[in-house]
Scaffold this motif. Structure first.
Motif, mmCIF file in Angstrom:
data_model
loop_
_atom_site.group_PDB
_atom_site.id
_atom_site.type_symbol
_atom_site.label_atom_id
_atom_site.label_comp_id
_atom_site.label_asym_id
_atom_site.label_seq_id
_atom_site.Cartn_x
_atom_site.Cartn_y
_atom_site.Cartn_z
ATOM 1 N N GLY A 104 0.824 -1.188 0.000
ATOM 2 C CA GLY A 104 0.000 0.000 0.000
ATOM 3 C C GLY A 104 0.864 1.246 0.000
ATOM 4 N N ALA A 105 0.252 2.384 -0.309
ATOM 5 C CA ALA A 105 1.000 3.641 -0.259
ATOM 6 C C ALA A 105 1.486 3.945 1.152
ATOM 7 N N ASP A 106 0.776 3.452 2.162
ATOM 8 C CA ASP A 106 1.191 3.682 3.553
ATOM 9 C C ASP A 106 2.610 3.177 3.796
ATOM 10 N N ASP A 107 2.936 2.032 3.227
ATOM 11 C CA ASP A 107 4.274 1.471 3.369
ATOM 12 C C ASP A 107 5.318 2.410 2.789
ATOM 13 N N LEU A 108 5.023 2.997 1.626
ATOM 14 C CA LEU A 108 5.963 3.920 0.993
ATOM 15 C C LEU A 108 6.103 5.207 1.791
ATOM 16 N N ILE A 109 5.006 5.683 2.381
ATOM 17 C CA ILE A 109 5.074 6.867 3.245
ATOM 18 C C ILE A 109 6.041 6.608 4.400
ATOM 19 N N ASP A 110 5.919 5.451 5.004
ATOM 20 C CA ASP A 110 6.790 5.088 6.124
ATOM 21 C C ASP A 110 8.247 4.986 5.669
ATOM 22 N N ILE A 111 8.492 4.361 4.519
ATOM 23 C CA ILE A 111 9.851 4.217 3.997
ATOM 24 C C ILE A 111 10.473 5.592 3.751
ATOM 25 N N ILE A 112 9.726 6.498 3.143
ATOM 26 C CA ILE A 112 10.252 7.834 2.839
ATOM 27 C C ILE A 112 10.591 8.591 4.117
ATOM 28 N N ILE A 113 9.710 8.527 5.104
ATOM 29 C CA ILE A 113 9.979 9.236 6.359
ATOM 30 C C ILE A 113 11.231 8.683 7.024
ATOM 31 N N ARG A 114 11.378 7.368 7.042
ATOM 32 C CA ARG A 114 12.563 6.768 7.661
ATOM 33 C C ARG A 114 13.827 7.074 6.866
ATOM 34 N N LEU A 115 13.707 7.178 5.555
ATOM 35 C CA LEU A 115 14.868 7.478 4.723
ATOM 36 C C LEU A 115 15.345 8.915 4.929
ATOM 37 N N VAL A 116 14.418 9.858 4.987
ATOM 38 C CA VAL A 116 14.773 11.269 5.156
ATOM 39 C C VAL A 116 15.132 11.576 6.607
ATOM 40 N N ASP A 117 14.431 10.921 7.539
ATOM 41 C CA ASP A 117 14.642 11.130 8.975
ATOM 42 C C ASP A 117 14.623 12.618 9.334
ATOM 43 N N PRO A 118 13.544 13.304 8.992
ATOM 44 C CA PRO A 118 13.499 14.744 9.216
ATOM 45 C C PRO A 118 13.132 15.076 10.661
ATOM 46 N N PRO A 119 13.540 16.255 11.159
ATOM 47 C CA PRO A 119 13.096 16.656 12.501
ATOM 48 C C PRO A 119 11.605 16.982 12.521
ATOM 49 N N ALA A 120 11.093 17.411 11.356
ATOM 50 C CA ALA A 120 9.678 17.764 11.251
ATOM 51 C C ALA A 120 9.177 17.421 9.856
ATOM 52 N N VAL A 121 7.872 17.216 9.751
ATOM 53 C CA VAL A 121 7.200 16.936 8.484
ATOM 54 C C VAL A 121 6.060 17.936 8.334
ATOM 55 N N VAL A 122 5.993 18.604 7.194
ATOM 56 C CA VAL A 122 4.957 19.607 6.965
ATOM 57 C C VAL A 122 3.802 18.994 6.182
ATOM 58 N N ALA B 27 4.596 10.091 10.730
ATOM 59 C CA ALA B 27 5.650 11.035 11.120
ATOM 60 C C ALA B 27 5.895 10.956 12.618
ATOM 61 N N LYS B 28 4.825 10.971 13.379
ATOM 62 C CA LYS B 28 4.938 10.910 14.837
ATOM 63 C C LYS B 28 5.563 9.589 15.284
ATOM 64 N N VAL B 29 5.159 8.483 14.673
ATOM 65 C CA VAL B 29 5.726 7.182 15.020
ATOM 66 C C VAL B 29 7.232 7.155 14.745
ATOM 67 N N ALA B 30 7.655 7.855 13.684
ATOM 68 C CA ALA B 30 9.070 7.887 13.326
ATOM 69 C C ALA B 30 9.875 8.889 14.147
ATOM 70 N N GLY B 31 9.224 9.612 15.039
ATOM 71 C CA GLY B 31 9.932 10.559 15.886
ATOM 72 C C GLY B 31 10.039 11.957 15.309
ATOM 73 N N ALA B 32 9.341 12.226 14.204
ATOM 74 C CA ALA B 32 9.329 13.563 13.607
ATOM 75 C C ALA B 32 8.130 14.351 14.122
ATOM 76 N N THR B 33 8.276 15.659 14.149
ATOM 77 C CA THR B 33 7.184 16.524 14.593
ATOM 78 C C THR B 33 6.298 16.884 13.407
ATOM 79 N N PRO B 34 5.015 16.534 13.431
ATOM 80 C CA PRO B 34 4.122 16.933 12.337
ATOM 81 C C PRO B 34 3.773 18.413 12.469
ATOM 82 N N ILE B 35 4.032 19.169 11.410
ATOM 83 C CA ILE B 35 3.681 20.588 11.377
ATOM 84 C C ILE B 35 2.498 20.742 10.433
ATOM 85 N N GLU B 36 1.327 21.010 10.984
ATOM 86 C CA GLU B 36 0.123 21.110 10.164
ATOM 87 C C GLU B 36 -0.135 22.558 9.783
ATOM 88 N N ILE B 37 -0.295 22.784 8.486
ATOM 89 C CA ILE B 37 -0.552 24.119 7.956
ATOM 90 C C ILE B 37 -1.974 24.157 7.410
#
Length: 358
Positions: A93-111, A124-134
């Motif tokens: 599923g696309a969810d798997d790819l979302i998780d892979i991308i977040i782990r690959l980039v390992d960003p401090p935050a995700v917008v 994002a939260k599970v990966a330890g990144a801060t979700p920034i909602e705009i």
């Protein structure tokens, strides 16, 4: 020491993703037969997969591990999307790819411009990144200036966009995307619903190596239960994603079904056309009641603004009648219902129930 002491404390405030439930579970909860349910809450393709696709999944060699390199599947997807196979990565599923991308980039935050698909924030939260909602603009277009500021001020190296957006149904404007692609960030465009309308942004990858496009077989090919999706990106980024994905992340039945769906895509296109036609019919009939205002949509669902009564109560009343629609318990969507486009009989049942509630 307690068990809690051994677990990550930063997940204490994790906002659960609220998934939808399958037919049998819902039927048991509501006390109605499965065949009486009208399931318009999950943007599923209620026509189901073609017989040839079902047969391909059933014939898969379940005792053999899948191909970790996804050779046949990546080649078939590449032919469908008109890219090189080296640009494609498949996932559960696309969810798997979302998780892979977040782990690959390992960003401090995700917008994430909101309202949006809830898995971006959750993963994002599970990966330890801060979700920034705009917050999106009142018409649900992007606030490009606010997104740019958020990326620059937080050091976020990852932005998630949806095209068409879920749950609002509006397409991404190419000018908006190109403005964001100038940022020092990976920009992910989720095209889960692109087969139902809108223009793909895949060609932009050629000039923007920081662009990733996500797709899924869940909606157009009716394979939501098998969980198979894919990403399209530069070959360099795809190679890095292949390195960190789980080796057997697409099971053999899902791969066989996806290959068959691509082979029979001309036939599936007729179902897609039927869903788009039903979206327009549903929009017209529901809007004709006078108290539900449709927002323009190029997806397989429509977001309706509910006037004169609480949307939550309408969703609950429909549920009691065995008709399931999506209500979001959040301020920016509290007065709205998202309704999937189903088959003609599903639309008829929905409209009859709404007339009874008028």
């Amino acid at each position: 020491m307690t068990l809690r002491d051994l677990l990550r404390p930063d997940l204490d405030d994790l906002e659960d993703y609220v998934p939808v439930k399958p037919y049998d579970v819902l039927a048991a909860e509501l006390g109605v037969p499965v065949e009486r349910l009208v399931k318009l809450d999950a943007n599923e393709n209620l026509y189901g997969p073609l017989p040839a696709v079902r047969a391909a999944a059933a014939a898969a060699d379940l005792h053999i591990y899948p191909d970790p390199g996804q050779t046949r599947l990546r080649a078939a997807i590449a032919d469908y999307v008109q890219v090189d196979p080296a640009q494609v990565v498949a996932g559960a599923g696309a969810d798997d790819l979302i998780d892979i991308i977040i782990r690959l980039v390992d960003p401090p935050a995700v917008v994430v411009p909101t309202p949006a698909f809830g898995m971006y924030r959750f993963l994002a939260k599970v990966a330890g990144a801060t979700p920034i909602e705009i917050r999106r603009r009142p018409n649900f277009d992007l606030d490009v200036v606010a997104i740019r500021h958020a990326v620059q001020e937080t050091g976020a190296r990852l932005v998630f966009l949806t095209h068409p957006n879920n749950p609002t149904g509006n397409p991404l404007q190419i000018a908006e995307l190109e403005a964001l692609l100038s940022l020092d960030a990976i920009v992910v465009v989720d095209e889960a619903y692109i087969e139902f309308g809108g223009r793909t942004v895949v060609p932009l990858i050629r000039h923007h190596p920081n662009l990733v496009v996500l797709r899924t077989f869940s909606k157009w090919a009716a394979l939501a239960g098998l969980r198979v999706g894919y990403s399209v990106s530069s070959p360099e980024l795809a190679a890095e994603m292949m390195r960190i994905k789980q080796p057997y992340n697409v099971n053999v039945a899902a791969e066989a079904a996806a290959l068959a769906a691509l082979e029979h895509r001309a036939e599936i296109a007729k179902t897609i056309a039927a869903i788009v036609a039903e979206r327009e019919r549903m929009t017209r009939l529901v809007a004709g009641l006078g108290w539900l205002e449709p927002l323009p949509s190029v997806a397989n669902f429509v977001l309706f603004a509910v006037h004169g009564r609480p949307a939550r109560e309408i969703a609950a009343s429909l549920r009691q009648r065995g008709i399931l629609v999506r209500y979001y318990d959040r301020p920016d969507l509290a007065g709205h219902l998202r309704i999937s486009a189903g088959r003609p009989a599903d639309t008829d049942a929905l409209v009859t129930a709404l007339q009874e509630l008028s």
